[in-house]
Design a protein around this motif. Sequence first.
Motif, PDB file in Angstrom:
ATOM      1  N   MET A  17       1.105  -1.508   0.050  1.00  0.00           N
ATOM      2  CA  MET A  17      -0.162   0.242   0.037  1.00  0.00           C
ATOM      3  C   MET A  17       0.892   1.342   0.054  1.00  0.00           C
ATOM      4  O   MET A  17       0.701   2.082  -0.718  1.00  0.00           O
ATOM      5  CB  MET A  17      -0.905   0.349   1.147  1.00  0.00           C
ATOM      6  CG  MET A  17      -1.977  -1.136   1.089  1.00  0.00           C
ATOM      7  SD  MET A  17      -2.857  -0.469  -0.235  1.00  0.00           S
ATOM      8  CE  MET A  17      -4.048   0.369   0.052  1.00  0.00           C
ATOM      9  N   ILE A  18       2.022   1.236   0.878  1.00  0.00           N
ATOM     10  CA  ILE A  18       2.767   2.269   1.069  1.00  0.00           C
ATOM     11  C   ILE A  18       3.836   2.528  -0.560  1.00  0.00           C
ATOM     12  O   ILE A  18       3.747   3.797  -0.696  1.00  0.00           O
ATOM     13  CB  ILE A  18       3.520   2.182   1.883  1.00  0.00           C
ATOM     14  CG1 ILE A  18       3.498   1.878   3.637  1.00  0.00           C
ATOM     15  CG2 ILE A  18       4.505   3.031   1.835  1.00  0.00           C
ATOM     16  CD1 ILE A  18       4.308   2.173   4.346  1.00  0.00           C
ATOM     17  N   LEU A  19       3.798   1.755  -1.327  1.00  0.00           N
ATOM     18  CA  LEU A  19       4.026   1.515  -2.996  1.00  0.00           C
ATOM     19  C   LEU A  19       3.438   2.840  -3.445  1.00  0.00           C
ATOM     20  O   LEU A  19       3.863   3.616  -4.735  1.00  0.00           O
ATOM     21  CB  LEU A  19       4.526   0.046  -3.290  1.00  0.00           C
ATOM     22  CG  LEU A  19       5.997  -0.410  -2.372  1.00  0.00           C
ATOM     23  CD1 LEU A  19       5.970  -2.052  -3.053  1.00  0.00           C
ATOM     24  CD2 LEU A  19       6.810   0.658  -3.273  1.00  0.00           C
ATOM     25  N   TRP A  20       2.066   2.080  -3.682  1.00  0.00           N
ATOM     26  CA  TRP A  20       1.443   2.979  -4.621  1.00  0.00           C
ATOM     27  C   TRP A  20       0.863   4.281  -4.140  1.00  0.00           C
ATOM     28  O   TRP A  20       0.928   4.659  -4.983  1.00  0.00           O
ATOM     29  CB  TRP A  20      -0.029   2.032  -4.193  1.00  0.00           C
ATOM     30  CG  TRP A  20      -0.368   0.817  -5.184  1.00  0.00           C
ATOM     31  CD1 TRP A  20      -0.195  -0.161  -4.067  1.00  0.00           C
ATOM     32  CD2 TRP A  20      -0.657   0.845  -6.128  1.00  0.00           C
ATOM     33  NE1 TRP A  20      -1.103  -1.316  -5.454  1.00  0.00           N
ATOM     34  CE2 TRP A  20      -1.203  -0.375  -6.824  1.00  0.00           C
ATOM     35  CE3 TRP A  20      -0.861   1.487  -7.177  1.00  0.00           C
ATOM     36  CZ2 TRP A  20      -1.670  -0.738  -7.990  1.00  0.00           C
ATOM     37  CZ3 TRP A  20      -1.240   1.548  -8.525  1.00  0.00           C
ATOM     38  CH2 TRP A  20      -1.470   0.625  -9.277  1.00  0.00           C
ATOM     39  N   ILE A  21       0.896   4.274  -2.129  1.00  0.00           N
ATOM     40  CA  ILE A  21       0.832   5.470  -2.128  1.00  0.00           C
ATOM     41  C   ILE A  21       2.065   6.893  -2.361  1.00  0.00           C
ATOM     42  O   ILE A  21       1.612   7.999  -2.911  1.00  0.00           O
ATOM     43  CB  ILE A  21       0.240   5.256  -0.572  1.00  0.00           C
ATOM     44  CG1 ILE A  21      -0.663   5.391  -0.064  1.00  0.00           C
ATOM     45  CG2 ILE A  21       0.602   7.139  -0.068  1.00  0.00           C
ATOM     46  CD1 ILE A  21      -0.544   4.762   1.225  1.00  0.00           C
ATOM     47  N   SER A  22       2.959   5.990  -2.755  1.00  0.00           N
ATOM     48  CA  SER A  22       4.616   6.569  -2.724  1.00  0.00           C
ATOM     49  C   SER A  22       4.368   7.198  -4.499  1.00  0.00           C
ATOM     50  O   SER A  22       4.405   8.255  -4.917  1.00  0.00           O
ATOM     51  CB  SER A  22       5.384   6.046  -2.407  1.00  0.00           C
ATOM     52  OG  SER A  22       5.472   5.720  -1.485  1.00  0.00           O
ATOM     53  N   MET A  23       3.833   5.882  -5.501  1.00  0.00           N
ATOM     54  CA  MET A  23       4.104   6.660  -6.918  1.00  0.00           C
ATOM     55  C   MET A  23       3.101   7.561  -6.573  1.00  0.00           C
ATOM     56  O   MET A  23       3.185   8.689  -7.923  1.00  0.00           O
ATOM     57  CB  MET A  23       3.931   4.907  -7.096  1.00  0.00           C
ATOM     58  CG  MET A  23       3.775   5.261  -9.229  1.00  0.00           C
ATOM     59  SD  MET A  23       3.328   3.361  -9.731  1.00  0.00           S
ATOM     60  CE  MET A  23       1.340   2.953  -9.668  1.00  0.00           C
ATOM     61  N   ILE A  24       1.974   7.854  -6.489  1.00  0.00           N
ATOM     62  CA  ILE A  24       0.625   8.577  -6.852  1.00  0.00           C
ATOM     63  C   ILE A  24       0.948   9.939  -6.332  1.00  0.00           C
ATOM     64  O   ILE A  24       1.204  10.838  -6.926  1.00  0.00           O
ATOM     65  CB  ILE A  24      -0.639   7.571  -6.052  1.00  0.00           C
ATOM     66  CG1 ILE A  24      -0.942   6.513  -7.012  1.00  0.00           C
ATOM     67  CG2 ILE A  24      -1.280   8.827  -6.144  1.00  0.00           C
ATOM     68  CD1 ILE A  24      -2.448   5.923  -5.791  1.00  0.00           C
ATOM     69  N   VAL A  40      -1.686   6.552   7.306  1.00  0.00           N
ATOM     70  CA  VAL A  40      -2.214   6.242   9.075  1.00  0.00           C
ATOM     71  C   VAL A  40      -3.298   5.217   8.697  1.00  0.00           C
ATOM     72  O   VAL A  40      -3.260   4.652   9.602  1.00  0.00           O
ATOM     73  CB  VAL A  40      -2.649   7.316   9.827  1.00  0.00           C
ATOM     74  CG1 VAL A  40      -2.982   7.304  10.533  1.00  0.00           C
ATOM     75  CG2 VAL A  40      -0.762   7.578  10.642  1.00  0.00           C
ATOM     76  N   ILE A  41      -4.287   5.684   7.632  1.00  0.00           N
ATOM     77  CA  ILE A  41      -5.445   4.173   7.652  1.00  0.00           C
ATOM     78  C   ILE A  41      -5.130   3.305   7.412  1.00  0.00           C
ATOM     79  O   ILE A  41      -5.662   2.179   7.996  1.00  0.00           O
ATOM     80  CB  ILE A  41      -6.362   5.384   6.753  1.00  0.00           C
ATOM     81  CG1 ILE A  41      -6.905   6.369   7.157  1.00  0.00           C
ATOM     82  CG2 ILE A  41      -7.535   4.408   6.208  1.00  0.00           C
ATOM     83  CD1 ILE A  41      -7.254   8.047   5.949  1.00  0.00           C
ATOM     84  N   VAL A  42      -4.410   3.045   6.838  1.00  0.00           N
ATOM     85  CA  VAL A  42      -3.821   1.692   6.196  1.00  0.00           C
ATOM     86  C   VAL A  42      -3.415   0.983   6.872  1.00  0.00           C
ATOM     87  O   VAL A  42      -3.523  -0.579   7.166  1.00  0.00           O
ATOM     88  CB  VAL A  42      -2.738   1.457   4.807  1.00  0.00           C
ATOM     89  CG1 VAL A  42      -2.617   0.174   5.136  1.00  0.00           C
ATOM     90  CG2 VAL A  42      -3.441   2.259   3.851  1.00  0.00           C
ATOM     91  N   LEU A  43      -2.153   1.842   7.548  1.00  0.00           N
ATOM     92  CA  LEU A  43      -1.386   1.547   9.315  1.00  0.00           C
ATOM     93  C   LEU A  43      -2.909   0.360  10.086  1.00  0.00           C
ATOM     94  O   LEU A  43      -2.853  -0.345  10.518  1.00  0.00           O
ATOM     95  CB  LEU A  43      -0.737   1.680  10.131  1.00  0.00           C
ATOM     96  CG  LEU A  43       0.174   2.058   9.235  1.00  0.00           C
ATOM     97  CD1 LEU A  43       1.725   3.263   9.691  1.00  0.00           C
ATOM     98  CD2 LEU A  43       1.137   0.508   8.995  1.00  0.00           C
ATOM     99  N   ASN A  44      -3.812   1.372  10.888  1.00  0.00           N
ATOM    100  CA  ASN A  44      -5.100   1.565  11.487  1.00  0.00           C
ATOM    101  C   ASN A  44      -6.178   0.846  10.725  1.00  0.00           C
ATOM    102  O   ASN A  44      -5.898  -0.282  11.981  1.00  0.00           O
ATOM    103  CB  ASN A  44      -5.634   3.044  11.404  1.00  0.00           C
ATOM    104  CG  ASN A  44      -4.876   3.503  12.608  1.00  0.00           C
ATOM    105  OD1 ASN A  44      -3.985   3.383  13.701  1.00  0.00           O
ATOM    106  ND2 ASN A  44      -5.728   5.212  12.435  1.00  0.00           N
ATOM    107  N   ASN A  45      -6.033   0.121   9.608  1.00  0.00           N
ATOM    108  CA  ASN A  45      -6.817  -0.927   9.533  1.00  0.00           C
ATOM    109  C   ASN A  45      -6.553  -2.130   9.324  1.00  0.00           C
ATOM    110  O   ASN A  45      -7.426  -3.268   9.858  1.00  0.00           O
ATOM    111  CB  ASN A  45      -7.494  -0.522   7.831  1.00  0.00           C
ATOM    112  CG  ASN A  45      -8.115   0.307   7.450  1.00  0.00           C
ATOM    113  OD1 ASN A  45      -8.980   0.565   8.718  1.00  0.00           O
ATOM    114  ND2 ASN A  45      -8.247   0.864   6.422  1.00  0.00           N
ATOM    115  N   TYR A  46      -4.930  -2.557   9.066  1.00  0.00           N
ATOM    116  CA  TYR A  46      -4.503  -3.522   9.115  1.00  0.00           C
ATOM    117  C   TYR A  46      -4.215  -4.043  10.767  1.00  0.00           C
ATOM    118  O   TYR A  46      -3.997  -5.124  11.456  1.00  0.00           O
ATOM    119  CB  TYR A  46      -3.243  -3.237   8.910  1.00  0.00           C
ATOM    120  CG  TYR A  46      -2.779  -3.556   7.384  1.00  0.00           C
ATOM    121  CD1 TYR A  46      -3.838  -4.709   6.760  1.00  0.00           C
ATOM    122  CD2 TYR A  46      -2.534  -2.862   6.593  1.00  0.00           C
ATOM    123  CE1 TYR A  46      -3.692  -4.499   5.069  1.00  0.00           C
ATOM    124  CE2 TYR A  46      -2.119  -3.192   5.002  1.00  0.00           C
ATOM    125  CZ  TYR A  46      -3.298  -4.083   3.987  1.00  0.00           C
ATOM    126  OH  TYR A  46      -3.172  -4.456   2.894  1.00  0.00           O
TER     127      TYR A  46
END
Length: 341
Positions: A18-25, A170-176
Motif C-alpha cells: 500500500m505504501i508503494l502505491w501511495i508513494s507512486m501516486i 495512518v489509515i492503512v496502518l490502523n485498518n491492518y
Amino acid sequence: MVNKRPHIADVKNRIFKMILWISMIAFLLVTITNALNKRPISNLAIPFVSGVLIGVLLWLFYHNKYRLQIKYGYMTILCVLYLPVAWLTSPGSYSAMSFYAILITFVGIIMSQEWWDYGFPIISVIEVIALLNYEPSVPQQYRVYSEPAARALDLSINFLIAVSVIFAVVIVLNNYFDSEHKRIYKHSITDPLTGIYNRRYLVHQLETVQNSSNQIFTLLMMDLNNFKRINDTYGHVVGDDVLREFGKILNEACRLGDIPTRYGGDEFIIVLMNTKGLDAEIVQKRIEILFLPMMEKYKDIGLSVGYGVAESTGLTIEEIMQVADDHLYKNKAAIKKSQAS
C-alpha cells in the motif's frame, strides 16, 4: 521480506504494498503540481523518475520477486537519494521540501522492521540537518519564488499532498492493526479444530454472567461415548473429523446468544442463556437428531453423546460445573448398566 515471524512479515508486506502505491501516486501528483506551477524541468524530472522507479518496484513486488531487495531499494530511493537531490534542485527550505522531509522520515520509520532498518530514516534526518545548515553558505544556489502568492499556492498544494499521504498511511496502518487485533482475539477464543469457542472464552463468559444478577442460564455438558475407540480403530485423523463434525452440529443446534464450547478432548459445553433445565432438552434433542448420521456411521463403535445438565440458580460457577459433571457421569453409568443387562 525474510522474517522469523511469518505472519508479522505478511502484514508488513501488505502495508509495504500500500505504501508503494501511495508513494507512486504522491510522486506523480508532485510532478503535476510542479508542472502547473511552471517549475524548472529538474523539479519535474526528479519526482517523475522517482515515481517511475517506485512503479517498477511495485510491479516486481506483485510478481513476488526480490521482496527484500525491493524494500531496501525503496528506502534507498526515498530516504537517501531523493531528499538531497530534490532539496538541492529546489528552493530548499523556502519550498515544500520541509514537508516532504518530515513525510519521508515518517514513512522510513513505518517501513523499518529490523533494528538496522532505522538507519534509513536516521540518514534522512542527518541529510536534512546538513542541508539546512548548507543553505546559508550558498544563498545564490536557491531560487526563491518571485511572487509571494505563487509560493503560498505551491506550499499549500504540496502541504495538502504531504498531509494526505500521512493520512493514507495512518489509515492503512490502523485498518491492518484493527484486522490483526480481531484475528488474534478470534484465535484466542476459538478452538482451532472444531471452530467453536474454547475453554478460555467459556470461563470468561461464565464469570461475566455470574457478575450479572439478572442472568440465568443452563449448562449443557456433553462428551462422546466410546470416542477413544474411534481413535484406536480408525486413527486420530478420523477422530478429529468426528470432533470437527460435532462442533458444526453444536453451532447449528445453538440459538442466538448460546455459547458452544469445546471444553477439552471430547468434552463439550453449551451455555444456554436465559434457559431452565427442562428447556435444555429441546437443544439436546436437536443435537441428537443432527448427530444421528454420525452415530449410524460408527454404530459398530457405539458412538453416542452423553449429557449432563445444571441450572445456574443459586450456585457458583464451580458448583454448576460440578453438578453438570456429576449428572453427565450418572447418565453414562445408567447407559452402561442398561447395555450390560
